[in-house]
Design a protein around this motif. Structure first.
Motif, PDB file in Angstrom:
ATOM      1  N   ARG A  58       0.867  -1.178   0.000  1.00 37.73           N
ATOM      2  CA  ARG A  58       0.000   0.000   0.000  1.00 37.73           C
ATOM      3  C   ARG A  58       0.901   1.224   0.000  1.00 37.73           C
ATOM      4  NH1 ARG A  58      -2.709  -3.353  -1.335  1.00 37.73           N
ATOM      5  NH2 ARG A  58      -4.656  -4.140  -0.493  1.00 37.73           N
ATOM      6  N   PHE A  59       0.788   2.027  -1.027  1.00 36.04           N
ATOM      7  CA  PHE A  59       1.596   3.225  -1.134  1.00 36.04           C
ATOM      8  C   PHE A  59       0.858   4.399  -0.502  1.00 36.04           C
ATOM      9  CE2 PHE A  59       2.865   0.624  -4.784  1.00 36.04           C
ATOM     10  CZ  PHE A  59       4.217   0.540  -4.544  1.00 36.04           C
ATOM     11  N   PRO A  60       1.570   5.276   0.220  1.00 40.77           N
ATOM     12  CA  PRO A  60       0.907   6.450   0.790  1.00 40.77           C
ATOM     13  C   PRO A  60       0.524   7.433  -0.315  1.00 40.77           C
ATOM     14  CG  PRO A  60       3.260   6.516   1.237  1.00 40.77           C
ATOM     15  CD  PRO A  60       2.981   5.195   0.592  1.00 40.77           C
ATOM     16  N   LEU A  61      -0.586   8.083  -0.123  1.00 35.32           N
ATOM     17  CA  LEU A  61      -1.052   9.052  -1.110  1.00 35.32           C
ATOM     18  C   LEU A  61      -0.373  10.392  -0.898  1.00 35.32           C
ATOM     19  CD1 LEU A  61      -4.863   8.278  -1.150  1.00 35.32           C
ATOM     20  CD2 LEU A  61      -3.181   7.676  -2.870  1.00 35.32           C
ATOM     21  N   VAL A  62      -0.057  11.055  -1.972  1.00 31.80           N
ATOM     22  CA  VAL A  62       0.469  12.415  -1.970  1.00 31.80           C
ATOM     23  C   VAL A  62      -0.454  13.235  -2.861  1.00 31.80           C
ATOM     24  CG1 VAL A  62       2.849  11.732  -1.463  1.00 31.80           C
ATOM     25  CG2 VAL A  62       2.104  11.846  -3.822  1.00 31.80           C
ATOM     26  N   PRO A  63      -0.301  14.557  -2.890  1.00 32.54           N
ATOM     27  CA  PRO A  63      -1.262  15.380  -3.636  1.00 32.54           C
ATOM     28  C   PRO A  63      -1.502  14.956  -5.090  1.00 32.54           C
ATOM     29  CG  PRO A  63       0.118  16.779  -2.302  1.00 32.54           C
ATOM     30  CD  PRO A  63       0.651  15.384  -2.155  1.00 32.54           C
ATOM     31  N   GLY A  65      -1.107  11.753  -6.334  1.00 32.55           N
ATOM     32  CA  GLY A  65      -1.225  10.307  -6.507  1.00 32.55           C
ATOM     33  C   GLY A  65      -0.320   9.571  -5.549  1.00 32.55           C
ATOM     34  N   TYR A  66       0.728   8.933  -6.080  1.00 31.35           N
ATOM     35  CA  TYR A  66       1.681   8.175  -5.267  1.00 31.35           C
ATOM     36  C   TYR A  66       3.062   8.771  -5.440  1.00 31.35           C
ATOM     37  CZ  TYR A  66      -1.966   4.645  -5.065  1.00 31.35           C
ATOM     38  OH  TYR A  66      -3.138   3.986  -4.854  1.00 31.35           O
ATOM     39  N   ARG A  67       3.910   8.562  -4.441  1.00 29.24           N
ATOM     40  CA  ARG A  67       5.291   9.033  -4.526  1.00 29.24           C
ATOM     41  C   ARG A  67       6.022   8.132  -5.521  1.00 29.24           C
ATOM     42  NH1 ARG A  67       5.890   9.814   0.542  1.00 29.24           N
ATOM     43  NH2 ARG A  67       5.743  12.046   0.490  1.00 29.24           N
ATOM     44  N   MET A  68       6.516   8.733  -6.592  1.00 24.16           N
ATOM     45  CA  MET A  68       7.107   7.964  -7.691  1.00 24.16           C
ATOM     46  C   MET A  68       8.292   7.112  -7.239  1.00 24.16           C
ATOM     47  SD  MET A  68       6.830  10.700 -10.846  1.00 24.16           S
ATOM     48  CE  MET A  68       8.105   9.913 -11.748  1.00 24.16           C
ATOM     49  N   ALA A  69       9.112   7.623  -6.355  1.00 20.58           N
ATOM     50  CA  ALA A  69      10.292   6.877  -5.919  1.00 20.58           C
ATOM     51  C   ALA A  69       9.887   5.587  -5.208  1.00 20.58           C
ATOM     52  CB  ALA A  69      11.148   7.746  -4.999  1.00 20.58           C
ATOM     53  N   ASP A  70       8.829   5.646  -4.402  1.00 23.62           N
ATOM     54  CA  ASP A  70       8.366   4.446  -3.703  1.00 23.62           C
ATOM     55  C   ASP A  70       7.883   3.394  -4.688  1.00 23.62           C
ATOM     56  OD1 ASP A  70       8.904   5.721  -1.318  1.00 23.62           O
ATOM     57  OD2 ASP A  70       6.814   6.300  -0.953  1.00 23.62           O
ATOM     58  N   VAL A  71       7.104   3.825  -5.665  1.00 27.88           N
ATOM     59  CA  VAL A  71       6.572   2.892  -6.659  1.00 27.88           C
ATOM     60  C   VAL A  71       7.709   2.323  -7.502  1.00 27.88           C
ATOM     61  CG1 VAL A  71       5.038   2.668  -8.649  1.00 27.88           C
ATOM     62  CG2 VAL A  71       4.342   4.060  -6.700  1.00 27.88           C
ATOM     63  N   ASP A  72       8.650   3.173  -7.901  1.00 26.59           N
ATOM     64  CA  ASP A  72       9.783   2.701  -8.702  1.00 26.59           C
ATOM     65  C   ASP A  72      10.622   1.677  -7.936  1.00 26.59           C
ATOM     66  OD1 ASP A  72       9.008   4.308 -10.782  1.00 26.59           O
ATOM     67  OD2 ASP A  72      10.468   5.889 -10.377  1.00 26.59           O
ATOM     68  N   ASP A  73      10.851   1.917  -6.647  1.00 24.25           N
ATOM     69  CA  ASP A  73      11.629   0.970  -5.842  1.00 24.25           C
ATOM     70  C   ASP A  73      10.928  -0.382  -5.749  1.00 24.25           C
ATOM     71  OD1 ASP A  73      13.524   2.912  -5.422  1.00 24.25           O
ATOM     72  OD2 ASP A  73      12.837   3.425  -3.397  1.00 24.25           O
ATOM     73  N   ALA A  74       9.626  -0.355  -5.505  1.00 21.45           N
ATOM     74  CA  ALA A  74       8.881  -1.616  -5.392  1.00 21.45           C
ATOM     75  C   ALA A  74       8.865  -2.361  -6.721  1.00 21.45           C
ATOM     76  CB  ALA A  74       7.456  -1.351  -4.916  1.00 21.45           C
ATOM     77  N   LEU A  75       8.664  -1.646  -7.817  1.00 23.54           N
ATOM     78  CA  LEU A  75       8.644  -2.294  -9.127  1.00 23.54           C
ATOM     79  C   LEU A  75      10.021  -2.834  -9.504  1.00 23.54           C
ATOM     80  CD1 LEU A  75       6.270   0.042 -11.164  1.00 23.54           C
ATOM     81  CD2 LEU A  75       5.798  -2.243 -10.275  1.00 23.54           C
TER      82      LEU A  75
END
Length: 119
Positions: A58-63, A65-75
């Motif tokens: 579950r990614f935290p929401l930011v204004p 959408g999602y924080r790109m760095a978090d999504v990139d790290d997980a992917l």
């Protein structure tokens, strides 16, 4: 004319209410800055990932959408795991094919030696 008077009085009441709220709330100072939510990586570093691990992200929401760095790290982590599994599957399939082919070549009938003529 009555409607105009009503609008002027309503506007004056709204302005007074806003002014009182700003003046009375100004003594405590501005609101403190809220710490931004940080991604708590639930992906286990000590074992391969499974379906439940991926579903629990579950990614935290930011204004926006999602924080790109978090999504990139997980992917990136998921991509590396999938590449490692694909390589392992390829190695195991080639080893299995080699093991299945080996018995066919080992069990070739050997020619029996002809009995020697003794004088």
């Amino acid at each position: 004319m009555v409607m105009f008077l009503f609008l002027v009085v309503a506007l004056a009441v709204v302005v007074a209410a806003v002014t009182l709220s700003v003046v009375s709330g100004g003594e405590s100072g501005p609101l403190p800055e809220a710490a931004p939510e940080r991604f708590q990586d639930p992906l286990p570093p000590d074992r391969p990932l499974n379906r439940a691990d991926v579903e629990s992200i579950r990614f935290p929401l930011v204004p926006r959408g999602y924080r790109m760095a978090d999504v990139d790290d997980a992917l990136s982590r998921l991509g590396a795991e999938l590449a490692e599994r694909d390589a392992r599957i390829t190695d195991l399939e080639s080893a299995l094919a080699g093991a299945q082919a080996a018995p066919h070549t080992q069990h070739t009938p050997l020619d029996k030696p002809e009995p020697e003529d003794r004088p």
